[in-house]
Design a protein around this motif. Structure first.
Motif, PDB file in Angstrom:
ATOM      1  N   ASN A 345       6.320   4.822  -8.460  1.00 23.11           N
ATOM      2  CA  ASN A 345       6.475   4.467  -7.040  1.00 23.11           C
ATOM      3  C   ASN A 345       7.658   5.201  -6.426  1.00 23.11           C
ATOM      4  N   ALA A 346       8.794   5.236  -7.173  1.00 23.84           N
ATOM      5  CA  ALA A 346       9.990   5.899  -6.644  1.00 23.84           C
ATOM      6  C   ALA A 346       9.684   7.367  -6.358  1.00 23.84           C
ATOM      7  N   ILE A 377      12.179  -0.684   1.597  1.00 25.71           N
ATOM      8  CA  ILE A 377      11.226  -1.779   1.865  1.00 25.71           C
ATOM      9  C   ILE A 377      11.898  -2.800   2.777  1.00 25.71           C
ATOM     10  N   ILE A 394       3.309   3.102   5.132  1.00 20.34           N
ATOM     11  CA  ILE A 394       4.429   4.046   5.058  1.00 20.34           C
ATOM     12  C   ILE A 394       3.951   5.441   5.451  1.00 20.34           C
ATOM     13  N   THR A 401      -1.419   7.568  -3.048  1.00 18.67           N
ATOM     14  CA  THR A 401      -2.535   6.974  -3.784  1.00 18.67           C
ATOM     15  C   THR A 401      -2.096   5.626  -4.332  1.00 18.67           C
ATOM     16  N   GLY A 402      -3.033   4.839  -4.823  1.00 20.87           N
ATOM     17  CA  GLY A 402      -2.690   3.545  -5.421  1.00 20.87           C
ATOM     18  C   GLY A 402      -3.461   2.436  -4.749  1.00 20.87           C
ATOM     19  N   GLY A 404      -2.173  -0.933  -4.753  1.00 16.28           N
ATOM     20  CA  GLY A 404      -1.313  -2.097  -4.490  1.00 16.28           C
ATOM     21  C   GLY A 404      -1.294  -3.051  -5.669  1.00 16.28           C
ATOM     22  N   GLY A 406       0.220  -1.966  -8.815  1.00 20.34           N
ATOM     23  CA  GLY A 406       1.265  -1.525  -9.753  1.00 20.34           C
ATOM     24  C   GLY A 406       2.427  -2.498  -9.849  1.00 20.34           C
ATOM     25  N   ALA A 408       2.446  -5.691  -8.937  1.00 20.53           N
ATOM     26  CA  ALA A 408       1.983  -6.995  -9.453  1.00 20.53           C
ATOM     27  C   ALA A 408       1.942  -6.946 -10.976  1.00 20.53           C
ATOM     28  N   ALA A 431      14.439   2.416  -1.659  1.00 20.53           N
ATOM     29  CA  ALA A 431      14.313   1.118  -2.322  1.00 20.53           C
ATOM     30  C   ALA A 431      15.035   1.130  -3.657  1.00 20.53           C
ATOM     31  N   PHE A 433      14.778  -1.130  -7.153  1.00 22.38           N
ATOM     32  CA  PHE A 433      14.156  -2.213  -7.913  1.00 22.38           C
ATOM     33  C   PHE A 433      15.080  -2.557  -9.081  1.00 22.38           C
TER      34      PHE A 433
HETATM   35  P1  ADP Z   1       0.700   1.119  -4.975  1.00 18.26           P
HETATM   36  O1  ADP Z   1      -0.212   1.455  -6.055  1.00 18.26           O
HETATM   37  O2  ADP Z   1       0.096   1.043  -3.647  1.00 18.26           O
HETATM   38  O3  ADP Z   1       1.968   1.924  -5.003  1.00 18.26           O
HETATM   39  P2  ADP Z   1       2.346  -1.038  -5.801  1.00 18.26           P
HETATM   40  O4  ADP Z   1       2.001  -2.425  -6.168  1.00 18.26           O
HETATM   41  O5  ADP Z   1       3.014  -0.207  -6.814  1.00 18.26           O
HETATM   42  O6  ADP Z   1       1.050  -0.373  -5.270  1.00 18.26           O
HETATM   43  O7  ADP Z   1       3.262  -1.104  -4.507  1.00 18.26           O
HETATM   44  C1  ADP Z   1       2.874  -1.953  -3.454  1.00 18.26           C
HETATM   45  C2  ADP Z   1       3.431  -1.435  -2.158  1.00 18.26           C
HETATM   46  O8  ADP Z   1       4.867  -1.541  -2.159  1.00 18.26           O
HETATM   47  C3  ADP Z   1       3.152   0.028  -1.963  1.00 18.26           C
HETATM   48  O9  ADP Z   1       1.904   0.207  -1.370  1.00 18.26           O
HETATM   49  C4  ADP Z   1       4.275   0.460  -1.062  1.00 18.26           C
HETATM   50  O10 ADP Z   1       3.931   0.190   0.253  1.00 18.26           O
HETATM   51  C5  ADP Z   1       5.416  -0.446  -1.457  1.00 18.26           C
HETATM   52  N1  ADP Z   1       6.363   0.240  -2.369  1.00 18.26           N
HETATM   53  C6  ADP Z   1       6.382   0.197  -3.712  1.00 18.26           C
HETATM   54  N2  ADP Z   1       7.389   0.918  -4.209  1.00 18.26           N
HETATM   55  C7  ADP Z   1       8.036   1.449  -3.152  1.00 18.26           C
HETATM   56  C8  ADP Z   1       9.163   2.306  -2.997  1.00 18.26           C
HETATM   57  N3  ADP Z   1       9.842   2.768  -4.042  1.00 18.26           N
HETATM   58  N4  ADP Z   1       9.549   2.633  -1.747  1.00 18.26           N
HETATM   59  C9  ADP Z   1       8.874   2.165  -0.669  1.00 18.26           C
HETATM   60  N5  ADP Z   1       7.802   1.354  -0.756  1.00 18.26           N
HETATM   61  C10 ADP Z   1       7.378   1.000  -1.980  1.00 18.26           C
END
Ligand code: ADP
Length: 438
Positions: A345-346, A377, A394, A401-402, A404, A406, A408, A431, A433
């Motif tokens: 994600n990062a 976020i 965003i 891609t993704g 939503g 990851g 969870a 962000a 984490f």
């Molecule tokens: P995805 O597969 O869409 O990345 P995640 O569950 O990993 O799904 O993340 C959910 C949502 O949280 C993402 O769609 C994104 O909008 C937000 N997100 C996650 N990580 C970040 C990050 N590092 N910076 C900004 N937004 C993030």
């Protein structure tokens, strides 16, 4: 409990104080100033002496008796001109003095009374006032006694109430603990309470509600799991069909048909990835315990970096892993995946930089942070991003891609290890984490 009792105690004391003030003014209004009545009682002896001994003397003997009393008594009996006394008395007391009443002076421990009540006592006695000082007036002591009485009454009230409320308090604490546990995901939590407890009906209602919520969530999970499971077979069939098609006729197909075919294949891959992630999540949600294997934390961190190396290669990655991180007991593969999801994600949402740090805190807990310089976020979304399928809108330069899922999956994996994950703002601008495992 102590704080509650203290508050209750303060409230009762304030009510008693308020009641005392009301009683004081009500009594003063209907029966005269209570303080003056106390003082009058305390000055009863010299008043009695004056009224029953001096005043009862024949007219020409009055002064003689007064002098006799002066000699033998401990109080000072003085004669003052009425004009001077009138000046120091307030109007209502002045009127009382003129009516021939005994006018008490509490701070001066004295009283005034006109000499002449019924005819002349001596020449000029109608312009004199008798002033008796040195009286045993002590209103403060009387007030203290009264205060002590009120405090004893308040305590006598409070002690049984405290005992009575203690049981209620404990029952309420049990309810709030159960609600907290249930809210934190321990869905099997139920409240065990004796039927004679005051809040037993409420506990019953909460237990029924918990039962229903648990049932619904389980049904929901099972449905999701079954649907994902069932989808695998048709997807595999389509995949197989596409593969056959590719082998048999793709060579001779038009470029347009070939492009459509490739799109179809991409869609099927995406669908497969979604179904696999869903299955992983539902499996994790049904999981109650973990394999109890020991693994080195730094190895696991390096694995997670490796697992997402292709996407990390697009960014400048900084890794700060402290020495001697030690071991963790649990599922190495799951933790690798959780950290890998955060790193991916990062890289996905960051602009240029990704920072991974890991250390042991002073209390021995393990802490890893993953930061980036992306859009970050917003506060209001920080809880919700851990919900399945929750995604933020965003604007990044990259196609994101993704599904939503990851975060969870990462959260579930971390909580299964007894840890927690939260999101904050990074010094890099994006962000941050923070994963903590006790
Ligand atoms: P995805 O597969 O869409 O990345 P995640 O569950 O990993 O799904 O993340 C959910 C949502 O949280 C993402 O769609 C994104 O909008 C937000 N997100 C996650 N990580 C970040 C990050 N590092 N910076 C900004 N937004 C993030």
């Amino acid at each position: 409990m102590n704080r509650l009792f203290l508050r209750f105690f303060v409230l009762v004391m304030l009510s008693i104080t308020a009641a005392t003030v009301v009683i004081y003014f009500a009594t003063a209004y209907f029966f005269g100033d209570p303080l003056e009545q106390i003082a009058r009682k305390q000055a009863a002896a010299p008043i009695f002496l004056l009224e029953q001994y001096v005043d009862k003397a024949p007219v020409d003997d009055w002064l003689v008796r007064l002098n006799k009393v002066r000699q033998v008594s401990d109080f000072n009996f003085d004669l003052l001109p009425i004009k001077g006394v009138e000046e120091i008395l307030e109007p209502s007391r002045r009127a009382a003095l003129w009516r021939g009443e005994v006018v008490i002076d509490i701070p001066g421990r004295a009283f005034y009374r006109r000499v002449d009540l019924h005819g002349d006592r001596y020449v000029g006695s109608d312009t004199d006032v008798i002033h008796v000082t040195g009286l045993p007036i002590d209103v403060g002591l009387a007030l203290k006694l009264e205060g002590l009485r009120y405090v004893i009454v308040a305590l006598a009230l409070l002690i049984p109430i405290a005992f009575w409320s203690r049981n209620h308090w404990r029952a309420l604490q049990a309810l709030s603990q159960a609600a907290e546990d249930f809210g934190s995901g321990k869905l099997a939590t139920r409240i065990d309470m004796a039927p004679n407890a005051g809040v037993y009906p409420l506990a019953q209602c909460l237990n029924q509600m918990a039962e229903r919520i648990q049932g619904l969530l389980e049904a929901h999970r099972n449905l999701l799991h079954s649907v994902s499971h069932e989808l695998r077979t048709p997807i595999a069939r389509i995949e197989f069909g596409l593969e056959l098609l590719r082998e048999e006729s793709l060579e001779e197909a038009q470029p347009q048909a070939r492009a459509r075919f490739i799109d179809l294949q991409t869609d099927i891959d995406e669908l497969k990835a979604l179904v696999n992630e869903l299955l992983d999540l539902t499996k994790l949600e049904q999981q109650r315990s973990l394999p109890q294997a020991r693994f080195m934390l730094d190895d696991m961190l390096h694995d997670s970096v490796q697992a997402v190396a292709p996407i990390l290669a697009l960014r400048e990655v900084e890794i700060q892993i402290a020495e001697r991180l030690g071991e963790l007991v649990g599922d190495r593969r799951l933790m690798t995946r959780a950290l890998g999801n955060l790193l991916a994600n990062a890289a996905k949402y960051g602009r240029h930089k990704v920072l991974l740090t890991a250390k042991r805190n002073a209390d021995g807990s393990f802490e890893a942070t993953v930061e980036d310089d992306g859009p970050g976020i917003a506060h209001e979304a920080r809880q919700r991003i851990f919900e399945p399928f929750y995604r933020l809108d965003i604007n990044t330069t990259q196609p994101v891609t993704g599904f939503g899922l990851g975060l969870a999956i990462a959260k579930k994996a971390i909580t299964l290890h007894g840890g927690s994950i939260l999101v904050a703002e990074s010094a890099l601008g994006g962000a941050k984490f923070v994963v903590a495992i006790p």
